[in-house]
Design a protein around this motif. Structure first.
Motif, PDB file in Angstrom:
ATOM      1  N   GLN A  65      25.995   4.481  -4.519  1.00  0.00           N
ATOM      2  CA  GLN A  65      24.924   5.293  -3.936  1.00  0.00           C
ATOM      3  C   GLN A  65      24.041   4.490  -2.988  1.00  0.00           C
ATOM      4  N   ALA A  66      24.503   3.288  -2.626  1.00  0.00           N
ATOM      5  CA  ALA A  66      23.778   2.419  -1.683  1.00  0.00           C
ATOM      6  C   ALA A  66      22.337   2.203  -2.126  1.00  0.00           C
ATOM      7  N   LEU A  67      22.144   1.973  -3.423  1.00  0.00           N
ATOM      8  CA  LEU A  67      20.802   1.725  -3.938  1.00  0.00           C
ATOM      9  C   LEU A  67      20.395   0.292  -3.622  1.00  0.00           C
ATOM     10  N   ASP A  68      19.196   0.140  -3.093  1.00  0.00           N
ATOM     11  CA  ASP A  68      18.687  -1.195  -2.784  1.00  0.00           C
ATOM     12  C   ASP A  68      18.108  -1.882  -4.009  1.00  0.00           C
ATOM     13  N   ARG A  69      17.379  -1.127  -4.806  1.00  0.00           N
ATOM     14  CA  ARG A  69      16.691  -1.720  -5.951  1.00  0.00           C
ATOM     15  C   ARG A  69      16.752  -0.775  -7.148  1.00  0.00           C
ATOM     16  N   LEU A  70      16.678  -1.383  -8.314  1.00  0.00           N
ATOM     17  CA  LEU A  70      16.566  -0.642  -9.567  1.00  0.00           C
ATOM     18  C   LEU A  70      15.346  -1.160 -10.301  1.00  0.00           C
ATOM     19  N   PHE A  71      14.451  -0.267 -10.700  1.00  0.00           N
ATOM     20  CA  PHE A  71      13.253  -0.633 -11.448  1.00  0.00           C
ATOM     21  C   PHE A  71      13.379  -0.097 -12.874  1.00  0.00           C
ATOM     22  N   PHE A  72      13.290  -0.993 -13.848  1.00  0.00           N
ATOM     23  CA  PHE A  72      13.297  -0.591 -15.248  1.00  0.00           C
ATOM     24  C   PHE A  72      11.881  -0.805 -15.772  1.00  0.00           C
ATOM     25  N   LEU A  73      11.194   0.294 -16.090  1.00  0.00           N
ATOM     26  CA  LEU A  73       9.778   0.255 -16.439  1.00  0.00           C
ATOM     27  C   LEU A  73       9.580   0.582 -17.905  1.00  0.00           C
TER      28      LEU A  73
ATOM     29  N   LEU B  66      23.594 -10.517  -9.669  1.00  0.00           N
ATOM     30  CA  LEU B  66      22.462  -9.616  -9.870  1.00  0.00           C
ATOM     31  C   LEU B  66      21.193 -10.427 -10.045  1.00  0.00           C
ATOM     32  N   ARG B  67      20.264 -10.258  -9.132  1.00  0.00           N
ATOM     33  CA  ARG B  67      18.977 -10.934  -9.255  1.00  0.00           C
ATOM     34  C   ARG B  67      18.052 -10.080 -10.103  1.00  0.00           C
ATOM     35  N   VAL B  68      17.642 -10.640 -11.217  1.00  0.00           N
ATOM     36  CA  VAL B  68      16.815  -9.912 -12.173  1.00  0.00           C
ATOM     37  C   VAL B  68      15.462 -10.602 -12.271  1.00  0.00           C
ATOM     38  N   LEU B  69      14.403  -9.833 -12.123  1.00  0.00           N
ATOM     39  CA  LEU B  69      13.040 -10.360 -12.170  1.00  0.00           C
ATOM     40  C   LEU B  69      12.234  -9.635 -13.229  1.00  0.00           C
ATOM     41  N   GLU B  70      11.535 -10.402 -14.047  1.00  0.00           N
ATOM     42  CA  GLU B  70      10.569  -9.824 -14.986  1.00  0.00           C
ATOM     43  C   GLU B  70       9.174  -9.976 -14.392  1.00  0.00           C
ATOM     44  N   LEU B  71       8.497  -8.865 -14.205  1.00  0.00           N
ATOM     45  CA  LEU B  71       7.116  -8.888 -13.735  1.00  0.00           C
ATOM     46  C   LEU B  71       6.173  -8.875 -14.926  1.00  0.00           C
ATOM     47  N   VAL B  72       5.175  -9.733 -14.893  1.00  0.00           N
ATOM     48  CA  VAL B  72       4.184  -9.782 -15.964  1.00  0.00           C
ATOM     49  C   VAL B  72       2.796  -9.619 -15.365  1.00  0.00           C
TER      50      VAL B  72
ATOM     51  N   TRP C 219      12.905  -9.492  -3.253  1.00  0.00           N
ATOM     52  CA  TRP C 219      14.273  -9.980  -3.082  1.00  0.00           C
ATOM     53  C   TRP C 219      15.123  -9.846  -4.339  1.00  0.00           C
ATOM     54  N   SER C 220      14.656  -9.094  -5.324  1.00  0.00           N
ATOM     55  CA  SER C 220      15.393  -8.932  -6.569  1.00  0.00           C
ATOM     56  C   SER C 220      16.040  -7.553  -6.636  1.00  0.00           C
ATOM     57  N   ASP C 221      17.212  -7.490  -7.248  1.00  0.00           N
ATOM     58  CA  ASP C 221      17.950  -6.236  -7.350  1.00  0.00           C
ATOM     59  C   ASP C 221      17.431  -5.362  -8.484  1.00  0.00           C
ATOM     60  N   LEU C 222      17.121  -6.002  -9.585  1.00  0.00           N
ATOM     61  CA  LEU C 222      16.617  -5.301 -10.764  1.00  0.00           C
ATOM     62  C   LEU C 222      15.284  -5.909 -11.151  1.00  0.00           C
ATOM     63  N   VAL C 223      14.241  -5.103 -11.117  1.00  0.00           N
ATOM     64  CA  VAL C 223      12.906  -5.556 -11.500  1.00  0.00           C
ATOM     65  C   VAL C 223      12.533  -4.877 -12.811  1.00  0.00           C
ATOM     66  N   VAL C 224      12.187  -5.678 -13.803  1.00  0.00           N
ATOM     67  CA  VAL C 224      11.788  -5.178 -15.114  1.00  0.00           C
ATOM     68  C   VAL C 224      10.289  -5.394 -15.251  1.00  0.00           C
ATOM     69  N   GLY C 225       9.552  -4.313 -15.416  1.00  0.00           N
ATOM     70  CA  GLY C 225       8.107  -4.439 -15.485  1.00  0.00           C
ATOM     71  C   GLY C 225       7.463  -3.301 -16.236  1.00  0.00           C
ATOM     72  N   ASP C 226       6.157  -3.271 -16.187  1.00  0.00           N
ATOM     73  CA  ASP C 226       5.381  -2.212 -16.833  1.00  0.00           C
ATOM     74  C   ASP C 226       5.355  -0.986 -15.926  1.00  0.00           C
ATOM     75  N   VAL C 227       5.096   0.183 -16.504  1.00  0.00           N
ATOM     76  CA  VAL C 227       5.064   1.415 -15.721  1.00  0.00           C
ATOM     77  C   VAL C 227       4.002   1.370 -14.621  1.00  0.00           C
ATOM     78  N   ASN C 228       2.946   0.588 -14.833  1.00  0.00           N
ATOM     79  CA  ASN C 228       1.900   0.547 -13.817  1.00  0.00           C
ATOM     80  C   ASN C 228       2.379  -0.131 -12.532  1.00  0.00           C
ATOM     81  N   HIS C 229       3.464  -0.923 -12.595  1.00  0.00           N
ATOM     82  CA  HIS C 229       3.963  -1.588 -11.392  1.00  0.00           C
ATOM     83  C   HIS C 229       4.527  -0.607 -10.369  1.00  0.00           C
ATOM     84  N   TYR C 230       4.835   0.612 -10.816  1.00  0.00           N
ATOM     85  CA  TYR C 230       5.328   1.623  -9.869  1.00  0.00           C
ATOM     86  C   TYR C 230       4.417   2.839  -9.783  1.00  0.00           C
ATOM     87  N   PHE C 231       3.737   3.185 -10.883  1.00  0.00           N
ATOM     88  CA  PHE C 231       3.007   4.447 -10.922  1.00  0.00           C
ATOM     89  C   PHE C 231       1.503   4.307 -10.748  1.00  0.00           C
TER      90      PHE C 231
END
Length: 768
Positions: free
Chosen positions: A239-247, A275-281, A349-361
């Protein structure tokens, strides 16, 4: 990402003008002093004000594009006046323009020069005047900085920026190809799916493929984290997805995601997947110098940050494994940069960013801003999504405490006496309009809903915020935390006030003389969340409790056609003995009378089947009353209890009390830290008592909420009391059965649990 240029040569990478310049044009110190930037609405209005002052031939939002070798560059210049051949980049600001950091000014000049180069090439101009237009939001005054540049000069600048970025761009293009190729070959890491897990994965993949949002109610034990993450990873190349956010809602949720990634292959497969995976804190968890402010004059990690960032960024890209908090900190230490802002940079520059819901909403969510700025095609996963209603209400609400402001005013430096005094006067005027204080020394506070936004207070806060900003900028050596907190609160309050509508209300709560609280209270987060949902290709919201579907669809702003799926439970009715106590009422008026039968029920079940139990109550007062009686009548039974304001170590000690083979009862509050998100499988927990229907209190605030829900959705009582309460009950009961082999009992102690409308909201696999 790939395409062809004007000469039909393949382009390996596209980049927006702003992203290009942010990568190449910043140097020197990191500088995050307390400068209140205008809101998005103010920025739009400011641009309209400036362009409205121009002539009829003035062009706005000028689309420009060009390429250098295999790099494509595009963007929209703010304005161009062909009659005087002047290209403008418009920036809005608050406070003093002289305090703008050198990095910001350099970035702005780089942007307008790159736009100038693209304009000259596109329109075959020999020269152009490039201008930075700074608009003071408060006064409407323009400050113009102008340079006359020949096309050769601008082309040379453009070439320099592209050359500096090109090696990185080619690396990124190669990474994308390698990542997509690997994800096309990704296989499920187990021989077979768990019960219900395949249906979950198929629904998630279909949602990403069709570009729809999805709500999933899936019970604990089927592997929701892996069941949602795996299909979206496989969908990324297709689906040509650039990024995936797991919140997630909690730190424990992020850990589960990182563990699921290890299940997909561990460190070796992370490299194979590319796969570049980043944890946001959160900033306070990553900051190495919490006693210092974020600029080069105060913090050693901010001094020269952008000079050292390129090597740190490359080291992060080259590292094997997940960029979690520990890994980022190690890289940051090696390169003497701030780990928090290194993480912020790596989010680009990360493909998968794992963070809290506030990082997107959240109001100023970074991941949402990056998605819009870079036109990313993203997918979003939201775990424990039933909590998003209250979390989002908190994100889009703001409070002002009269007592805190009065204390701040007395302690503030003389330069701030006048603006803070103006805020204090507005408080007095506001309370005078509300009416005389009749609360006296009563425990119950006075509650008033304002008929209109308190514009006088908002204006005073804006002026005070500007004054505090100026003061903090002039005194960078010492940080007054009180002033800093006031500034952030005032800015947040004012920004939300600009977006006030039927989704929110203004209210004042008086706790006595000089102790009033003004709240801008969001009640329908859908109006704020829907644009963020629209910005994603697909958002999947999943939880063990996400029903009824219309409740979450309405309050979270999902489209009407967003499907809702209930995944079959892997558990059978015989695993959980669910009992109801028809003779017990936990209504507020009946609580004193309920204590004796509740104690008897606890003791009877414990004697029948000794083991570890959790007992949930609607409040600490209720809990303490039952616990005191139980300990008096049954002193031989081990008990431990949740207390108000428990520290992390105390919460862990409470959980550690549930040992395999142990015997005792833990007393907790429904909806608190131990009612969801904890895992006590097997003999660690064999039963739960729930002595409440879980409904919020029938107070003035909730009654206002009920009226708003009734007016907008026609189901005021259900949306305010009924549905949120039952969700808490099901979450608490879900602590008992965690694995397919578990057995346990849940005792529901309130006669209302026997009502058909309540039973209809309980899990279908329960035998009631």
């Amino acid at each position: 990402m790939n395409g062809r240029g004007l000469d039909n040569k393949p382009l390996s990478y596209h980049v927006a003008v702003r992203s290009l310049c942010e990568f190449t044009a910043k140097a020197g110190d990191l500088d995050h002093r307390f400068t209140p930037s205008p809101t998005a609405q103010e920025g739009i209005a400011g641009h309209a004000l400036v362009t409205g002052r121009r002539g009829d031939d003035y062009e706005t939002e000028v689309a420009l594009a060009g390429e250098y070798e295999s790099l494509g560059v595009s963007g929209r210049a703010d304005g161009y006046d062909p009659t005087i051949n002047c290209l403008e980049e418009i920036k809005t600001y608050r406070g003093s323009l002289e305090r703008m950091g050198d990095n910001q000014r350099a970035l702005h000049w780089a942007q307008v020069k790159v736009y100038g180069a693209l304009l000259c090439r596109q329109r075959e101009l020999a020269q152009v005047t490039v201008t930075l237009v700074y608009l003071d939001i408060a006064t409407g005054r323009e400050t113009r900085l102008t340079e006359h540049a020949a096309t050769e000069e601008l082309q040379a600048f453009f070439t320099e920026q592209c050359q500096r970025f090109l090696a990185w761009a080619e690396q990124e293009a190669a990474h994308r190809q390698q990542r997509d190729a690997a994800l096309r070959e990704l296989r499920f890491p187990h021989p077979e799916f768990r019960h219900g897990q395949r249906a979950l994965a198929e629904a998630v993949y279909k949602a990403a493929s069709t570009g729809r949002h999805l709500m999933v109610q899936a019970p604990t034990g089927i592997g929701k984290t892996l069941g949602t993450l795996f299909p979206l990873l496989t969908a990324m190349p297709r689906q040509a997805l650039d990024r995936l956010f797991f919140l997630t809602m909690k730190t424990t949720g992020r850990r589960l995601v990182l563990e699921a990634l290890s299940t997909l292959g561990g460190k070796s497969q992370e490299r194979e997947l590319s796969l570049r995976v980043l944890e946001l804190v959160a900033r306070d968890k990553a900051c190495e110098h919490p006693d210092k402010t974020c600029h080069g004059e105060a913090c050693p990690l901010a001094r020269g940050f952008y000079d050292r960032l390129p090597e740190a960024r490359q080291a992060a890209i080259d590292s094997s494994g997940i960029l979690d908090q520990a890994a980022l900190r190690e890289i940051a230490r090696e390169h003497d940069v701030c780990p928090y802002y290194l993480g912020q940079e790596m989010a680009r520059w990360s493909d998968l960013v794992v963070g809290d819901v506030n990082h997107y909403f959240d109001v100023s969510a970074m991941l949402f801003a990056l998605t819009q700025a870079n036109d990313w095609r993203v997918a979003v996963l939201v775990d424990e999504a039933h909590n998003l209603v209250e979390r989002a209400r908190g994100m889009y609400s703001a409070t002002l405490d009269q007592q805190r402001i009065n204390v701040l005013r007395r302690q503030a430096p003389p330069a701030l006496s006048k603006p803070l005094g103006r805020v204090a006067r507005r408080w007095s005027e506001l309370l005078k309009d509300v009416g005389p204080d009749e609360s006296g020394s009563r425990e119950a506070p006075e509650y008033h809903v304002l008929k209109a936004p308190p514009q006088g207070m908002i204006n005073a806060l804006q002026q005070a915020g500007s004054a505090v900003t100026d003061y903090l900028g002039e005194h960078p050596a010492g940080v007054d935390t009180g002033l800093q907190e006031f500034l952030f609160e005032a800015l947040h309050f004012c920004r939300l006030a600009e977006r006030f509508g039927e989704h929110s209300l203004f209210d004042v709560t008086r706790h006595g003389r000089g102790r009033a609280v003004l709240t801008l209270r969001n009640v329908v987060p859908a109006d704020f969340l829907s644009p963020r949902l629209a910005a994603s290709r697909s958002t999947v919201l999943f939880s063990a409790t996400l029903s009824p579907s219309h409740y979450y669809r309405d309050l979270l702003g999902l489209p009407l056609d967003a499907p809702w799926l209930e995944v079959d439970s892997p558990f059978a009715g015989h695993q959980l003995d669910v009992r109801t106590q028809r003779t017990i009422s936990t209504r507020f008026r009946d609580r004193d009378a309920s204590i004796v039968p509740i104690v008897a029920t606890l003791a009877e079940q414990y004697r029948r089947l000794p083991g570890n139990y959790l007992a949930f109550f609607s409040s600490f007062a209720y809990l303490e009353a039952v616990l005191a009686r139980f300990r008096t009548e049954h002193p031989d039974v081990v008990t431990w209890t949740q207390t108000r304001g428990m520290r992390e170590t105390e919460r862990q000690a409470f959980i550690d009390g549930f040992v395999p083979g142990g015997r005792g009862i833990g007393f907790a509050v429904l909806g608190g830290a131990f009612a969801e998100g904890i895992d006590l499988p097997g003999e660690r927990l064999i039963g739960a008592f729930i002595a409440t229907l879980g409904m919020p209190p029938f107070d003035a605030v909730n009654e206002q909420l009920r009226e708003r829900m009734q007016a907008r959705f026609g189901r005021g009582y259900d949306y305010t009391y009924h549905y949120p309460g039952i969700t808490k009950v099901v979450q608490a009961a879900g602590r008992v059965i965690r694995d397919p082999e578990d057995r346990g009992v849940v005792v529901l102690m309130d006669d209302r649990f026997t009502r058909p409308e309540v039973k209809a909201l309980l899990p279908g696999w329960w035998n009631l």
